[in-house]
Design a protein around this motif. Structure first.
Motif, mmCIF file in Angstrom:
data_model
loop_
_atom_site.group_PDB
_atom_site.id
_atom_site.type_symbol
_atom_site.label_atom_id
_atom_site.label_comp_id
_atom_site.label_asym_id
_atom_site.label_seq_id
_atom_site.Cartn_x
_atom_site.Cartn_y
_atom_site.Cartn_z
ATOM 1 N N UNK A 182 53.307 39.194 -82.616
ATOM 2 C CA UNK A 182 53.856 38.136 -83.290
ATOM 3 C C UNK A 182 54.037 38.098 -84.701
ATOM 4 N N UNK A 183 55.350 38.060 -85.073
ATOM 5 C CA UNK A 183 55.579 38.370 -86.449
ATOM 6 C C UNK A 183 54.852 37.347 -87.740
ATOM 7 N N UNK A 184 54.473 36.218 -86.972
ATOM 8 C CA UNK A 184 53.402 35.294 -87.902
ATOM 9 C C UNK A 184 52.145 35.390 -87.550
ATOM 10 N N UNK A 185 51.876 36.608 -87.259
ATOM 11 C CA UNK A 185 50.247 36.783 -86.711
ATOM 12 C C UNK A 185 49.524 37.143 -87.603
ATOM 13 N N UNK A 186 48.401 38.129 -87.399
ATOM 14 C CA UNK A 186 47.325 38.382 -88.151
ATOM 15 C C UNK A 186 47.688 39.408 -89.150
ATOM 16 N N UNK A 187 47.062 39.407 -90.390
ATOM 17 C CA UNK A 187 47.410 40.491 -91.406
ATOM 18 C C UNK A 187 47.582 42.007 -90.824
ATOM 19 N N UNK A 188 46.748 42.306 -89.857
ATOM 20 C CA UNK A 188 46.779 43.866 -89.229
ATOM 21 C C UNK A 188 47.404 43.611 -87.920
#
Length: 551
Positions: free
Chosen positions: A196-202
């Motif tokens: 997901x491009x809006x996902x978690x930092x890593x």
């Protein structure tokens, strides 16, 4: 992670299930063979293409999230799950004959492929120093995960209609890498995560060669193995279904599915990766490795062994059924970092007594009896003058005593091993009484913790011994707990000063004297060392060290 990542998955999951059923997911090992040679590297990251990113163990809130349990299985990974077993992907086949873990190469002796999942358990000769607890709950969907692999670097951008949609798999670099994600759904009995491009930092996605690496979820503050990397989504090169090609796409729109249909829609459609699910195969895993929460695999005490009341006295408790144990008394072969320890006792002798004081085992020189059995168990001492005995004992309390045959004083090591962790019996408690001096002349207790559900409670006692009639007891004991690498995890002088002293008291194990020490820690399975010394430069005497597993 925005809530929309899992809340908008219903229609997408239906498509994933259809694609999975027709073989759209492709084995990471097969992709490696088709596209790369040799395979290594690992985990494509959304935030960066820097090949050095996430190539060391995670820290901060992700510390202890599984990196320490991964070993190299040829070009792929395996995850240690028990003292003699590791788990990897079944589609890797019989694989190489070596598992390289924490600097040691272990030979595989048996393999156990699962008929119902993409999992294989391998048994190794030797004992793995630490291993992952297993995630047994069935609530994985929506959970934050850490994934580890050795696939490829992030390659060139995948452009569709002039817009960046993700990245091709890039070059290999033989480096282990980690990323984070979220379990979006269970597809075909496997954990499924989306890029997901809006996902978690890593935010991470798997690539070719990541097979066998672990997926870890947090349960009760402990990171546990929840999945084994298995495969990834693949795509067709055109409407005829030709291909396939592979990429980590944060938006599949404009690309073709493996059946040749075009991906469309009003919102980004990320690709994903799959991991064989651990929670659904716990019964099968336990049938091979035995009780995955057995207690303590090994307890040991290194002290200065004297005479009379200053000999080394260890107590241990067997709970449940009859258990086969090994006891060793070492002197000449005691080493630290491969260097012999000076001033050891030259001729150790061990005795074992039950709760009634009855003599149940004795040995002076280990080759004098049970030599073949001791050698086959891997417990043969390095010097013929040292002692070892193997015994099958019923549940109960036992005492082992280490001294020198001729009454010579020096450093000695007394060890108790659980030689059969299958079944329902457990080695639960260690107590060690010995003389505690200054500098290096301290009491060192070692424990190998195999329990994944209990906490470790350590105590260092002295004044209580005086009240029990022991002469020359330690006035003010201090206690340290260190991990496998020697890093300090906790320290305590007076138990009431511990940050969780109320929990120590609630466990019913608070020392009777405020000068005595206690540490209560939630730890992962592994090897730990406790050090007992007197508080102050001249505080010496007889001390008692105890290790308990508590709920």
């Amino acid at each position: 992670m925005p809530a929309s990542k899992t809340e908008t998955e219903s229609s997408m999951n239906v498509r994933r299930q259809i694609r999975f059923a027709v073989g759209a997911g492709t084995s990471l090992a097969l992709l490696a063979l088709l596209a790369f040679a040799p395979v290594a590297g690992g985990v494509i990251l959304y935030r960066t293409g820097d090949p050095a990113a996430n190539t060391t163990e995670p820290t901060g809130s992700l510390a202890g999230s599984g990196w320490q349990y991964e070993g190299n299985f040829g070009n792929f990974l395996g995850t240690a799950i028990a003292p003699h077993y590791f788990l990897t992907a079944k589609h890797l086949g019989s694989g190489p004959t070596q598992f390289f873990f924490h600097g040691v190469s272990y030979t595989t002796v048996h393999s156990f492929p699962d008929s119902s999942s993409d999992l294989t358990i391998f048994e190794v000769a030797g004992t793995l120093p630490l291993y992952a607890p297993l995630y047994t709950r069935s609530d994985e969907v929506g959970q934050h995960l850490v994934v580890i692999g050795r696939g490829t670097q992030r390659g060139t951008g995948r452009m569709v209609n002039g817009e960046l949609r993700g990245w091709q798999y890039g070059p290999t670099d033989s480096v282990q890498r980690w990323g984070e994600n979220e379990v979006a759904s269970i597809v075909g009995g496997r954990l499924y995560a989306l890029f997901d491009q809006a996902g978690l930092p890593q935010e991470g996605h798997l690539s070719a060669g990541d097979s066998g690496g672990g997926v870890f979820l947090k349960d009760g503050g402990v990171w546990k193995l929840a999945g084994i990397n298995s495969d990834v989504d693949t795509f067709a090169s055109g409407p005829d279904g030709g291909g396939p090609y592979t990429a980590a796409l944060f938006d599949e729109r404009g690309s073709y599915r493996s059946d040749g249909t075009l991906v469309t829609g009003d919102a980004p459609v990320p690709s994903g990766f799959y991991a064989a699910r651990i929670s659904s195969r716990i019964a099968w895993i336990n049938s091979i490795v035995g009780n995955t929460d057995p207690g303590l695999a090994n307890i040991s005490t290194r002290v200065t062994v004297g005479t009379d009341y200053q000999v080394c006295i260890d107590g241990f408790i067997i709970q449940g059924q009859t258990k086969r144990i090994g006891v060793r008394g070492l002197g000449p072969s005691v080493e630290v970092g491969g260097v012999p320890v000076p001033g050891t006792i030259p001729d150790p002798v061990i005795e074992v007594f039950d709760a009634t004081g009855a003599w149940v085992a004795f040995n002076d020189d280990w080759r004098g009896s049970q030599a073949a059995e001791i050698q086959s168990s891997g417990l043969a001492p390095g010097d013929d003058r040292e002692s070892a005995v193997i015994a099958t004992l019923p549940a109960g309390n036992y005492t082992a005593i280490l001294r020198d045959t001729h009454g010579i004083t020096g450093i000695g090591l007394l060890e108790v091993y659980d030689l059969d962790q299958r079944g329902n019996s457990q080695l639960l408690n260690l107590s060690a009484r010995a003389y505690v001096g200054i500098n290096d002349d301290v009491l060192i207790g070692g424990v190998i913790v195999t329990s994944v559900s209990k906490r470790l409670l350590l105590r260092a006692l002295g004044p209580e011994l005086t009240a029990s009639g022991v002469m020359g007891a330690l006035d003010d004991p201090a206690l340290e707990l260190r991990d496998f690498n020697g890093a300090l995890l906790a320290a305590n002088d007076n138990w009431r000063d511990a940050p969780n002293s109320s929990e120590i008291a609630a466990a019913g194990l608070a020392p009777n004297d405020d000068r005595e020490s206690a540490i209560l820690a939630l730890i992962s399975p592994g090897t730990y060392t406790a050090i007992v010394r007197g508080f102050g430069d001249s505080n010496t005497g007889v001390g008692l060290f105890e290790a308990y597993l508590v709920n």
